[in-house]
Scaffold this active site. Sequence first.
Site, PDB file in Angstrom:
ATOM      1  N   GLY A  46       0.880  -1.179   0.000  1.00 20.23           N
ATOM      2  CA  GLY A  46       0.000   0.000   0.000  1.00 20.23           C
ATOM      3  C   GLY A  46       0.901   1.207   0.000  1.00 20.23           C
ATOM      4  O   GLY A  46       1.827   1.276  -0.792  1.00 20.23           O
ATOM      5  N   GLU A  47       0.656   2.107   0.906  1.00 17.41           N
ATOM      6  CA  GLU A  47       1.481   3.311   1.016  1.00 17.41           C
ATOM      7  C   GLU A  47       1.963   3.399   2.463  1.00 17.41           C
ATOM      8  O   GLU A  47       1.148   3.543   3.376  1.00 17.41           O
ATOM      9  CB  GLU A  47       0.623   4.517   0.622  1.00 17.41           C
ATOM     10  CG  GLU A  47       1.408   5.728   0.224  1.00 17.41           C
ATOM     11  CD  GLU A  47       2.397   5.458  -0.907  1.00 17.41           C
ATOM     12  OE1 GLU A  47       1.985   4.876  -1.926  1.00 17.41           O
ATOM     13  OE2 GLU A  47       3.567   5.831  -0.754  1.00 17.41           O
ATOM     14  N   SER A  48       3.276   3.297   2.650  1.00 15.38           N
ATOM     15  CA  SER A  48       3.804   3.198   4.016  1.00 15.38           C
ATOM     16  C   SER A  48       3.470   4.420   4.879  1.00 15.38           C
ATOM     17  O   SER A  48       3.177   4.275   6.068  1.00 15.38           O
ATOM     18  CB  SER A  48       5.312   2.953   3.983  1.00 15.38           C
ATOM     19  OG  SER A  48       5.945   3.818   3.083  1.00 15.38           O
ATOM     20  N   CYS A  77       6.222  -5.389   0.785  1.00 18.87           N
ATOM     21  CA  CYS A  77       6.388  -4.063   0.178  1.00 18.87           C
ATOM     22  C   CYS A  77       6.186  -2.945   1.206  1.00 18.87           C
ATOM     23  O   CYS A  77       7.010  -2.814   2.103  1.00 18.87           O
ATOM     24  CB  CYS A  77       5.486  -3.936  -1.040  1.00 18.87           C
ATOM     25  SG  CYS A  77       6.093  -2.700  -2.185  1.00 18.87           S
ATOM     26  N   ARG A 104      12.746   3.771   0.115  1.00 17.77           N
ATOM     27  CA  ARG A 104      11.448   3.664  -0.566  1.00 17.77           C
ATOM     28  C   ARG A 104      11.606   3.986  -2.058  1.00 17.77           C
ATOM     29  O   ARG A 104      12.482   4.742  -2.448  1.00 17.77           O
ATOM     30  CB  ARG A 104      10.447   4.642   0.042  1.00 17.77           C
ATOM     31  CG  ARG A 104      10.118   4.340   1.484  1.00 17.77           C
ATOM     32  CD  ARG A 104       9.155   5.385   2.022  1.00 17.77           C
ATOM     33  NE  ARG A 104       7.919   5.390   1.272  1.00 17.77           N
ATOM     34  CZ  ARG A 104       7.152   6.454   1.110  1.00 17.77           C
ATOM     35  NH1 ARG A 104       7.473   7.600   1.626  1.00 17.77           N
ATOM     36  NH2 ARG A 104       6.036   6.361   0.418  1.00 17.77           N
ATOM     37  N   ARG A 135       6.514  -0.234  -7.356  1.00 17.65           N
ATOM     38  CA  ARG A 135       7.104   0.906  -6.623  1.00 17.65           C
ATOM     39  C   ARG A 135       7.828   0.385  -5.369  1.00 17.65           C
ATOM     40  O   ARG A 135       7.612   0.837  -4.253  1.00 17.65           O
ATOM     41  CB  ARG A 135       6.038   1.951  -6.273  1.00 17.65           C
ATOM     42  CG  ARG A 135       5.538   2.711  -7.508  1.00 17.65           C
ATOM     43  CD  ARG A 135       4.502   3.760  -7.179  1.00 17.65           C
ATOM     44  NE  ARG A 135       3.345   3.187  -6.531  1.00 17.65           N
ATOM     45  CZ  ARG A 135       2.944   3.450  -5.307  1.00 17.65           C
ATOM     46  NH1 ARG A 135       3.604   4.315  -4.577  1.00 17.65           N
ATOM     47  NH2 ARG A 135       1.876   2.874  -4.806  1.00 17.65           N
ATOM     48  N   HIS A 170       5.589  -8.673  -4.039  1.00 18.54           N
ATOM     49  CA  HIS A 170       4.218  -9.038  -3.654  1.00 18.54           C
ATOM     50  C   HIS A 170       3.924 -10.513  -3.925  1.00 18.54           C
ATOM     51  O   HIS A 170       3.403 -10.847  -4.997  1.00 18.54           O
ATOM     52  CB  HIS A 170       3.220  -8.196  -4.462  1.00 18.54           C
ATOM     53  CG  HIS A 170       3.178  -6.760  -4.078  1.00 18.54           C
ATOM     54  ND1 HIS A 170       2.278  -6.256  -3.174  1.00 18.54           N
ATOM     55  CD2 HIS A 170       3.935  -5.728  -4.466  1.00 18.54           C
ATOM     56  CE1 HIS A 170       2.468  -4.963  -3.025  1.00 18.54           C
ATOM     57  NE2 HIS A 170       3.475  -4.605  -3.798  1.00 18.54           N
ATOM     58  N   GLU A 172       1.578 -12.243  -2.892  1.00 26.06           N
ATOM     59  CA  GLU A 172       0.127 -12.480  -2.985  1.00 26.06           C
ATOM     60  C   GLU A 172      -0.395 -12.253  -4.402  1.00 26.06           C
ATOM     61  O   GLU A 172      -1.538 -12.562  -4.708  1.00 26.06           O
ATOM     62  CB  GLU A 172      -0.628 -11.603  -1.969  1.00 26.06           C
ATOM     63  CG  GLU A 172      -0.800 -10.137  -2.338  1.00 26.06           C
ATOM     64  CD  GLU A 172       0.468  -9.282  -2.195  1.00 26.06           C
ATOM     65  OE1 GLU A 172       1.551  -9.845  -1.924  1.00 26.06           O
ATOM     66  OE2 GLU A 172       0.374  -8.062  -2.386  1.00 26.06           O
TER      67      GLU A 172
END
Length: 192
Positions: A46-48, A77, A104, A135, A170, A172
């Site tokens: 997601g977005e850390s 991630c 990042r 990313r 990822h 998953e």
Amino acid sequence: MRIGVAAIQGDFERHQRVLTKLNIETIPVRNPVQLRDCHALIIPGGESTTLIKLFKANQLFNEIKKFAQKKAIMGTCAGLIVLANKIYNPPLESLQLIDIEVTRNAYGRQVDSFVDNIRLNLYGKEVQFEGVFIRAPKIKSTGQGVEPIGYLQNNVVMAETSHILVSTFHPELTDDPRIHEYFIEKAKGILK
Ligand code: GLN
């Protein structure tokens, strides 16, 4: 065995789908009460920055730190980023549950996302895995007690401690459950 997936933001449903396929009970975790009900936890991509902000807002930041003393956590991630001891680009407060330093968005804008073959060391055996990188961060360094167990060329892309398993890619998003299976075994080993 019940594995929670932090469902605050990001890619949590895919992880739940893999766990369900492996016949593992899974619940979305959005607060400390739900977390306490779990035997292990996955923090998805997601977005850390957002993840950290929302962990704090939902009283999960300190709860996750406590949880890690007794149970297993996997971070993929952005999930890896928030577990790291130190974050660059830009610096960000983190859970500091694994002694790695990460940068990042380290592959640059031109290569936002890519798929590449990585080498994993699972149970002392080298195997190939399809790594989906979005990313993605790079692990700059690993400290004491951290075992690198996945490589893309010479970059460490997966690592573990006794309780924590992290990947910059990822797992998953591929139809290959081996990394989730590995995490389930790790989580079971800790509970014994
Ligand atoms: N770039 C994101 C971050 O820095 C991570 C991306 C991902 O989780 N796929 O948090």
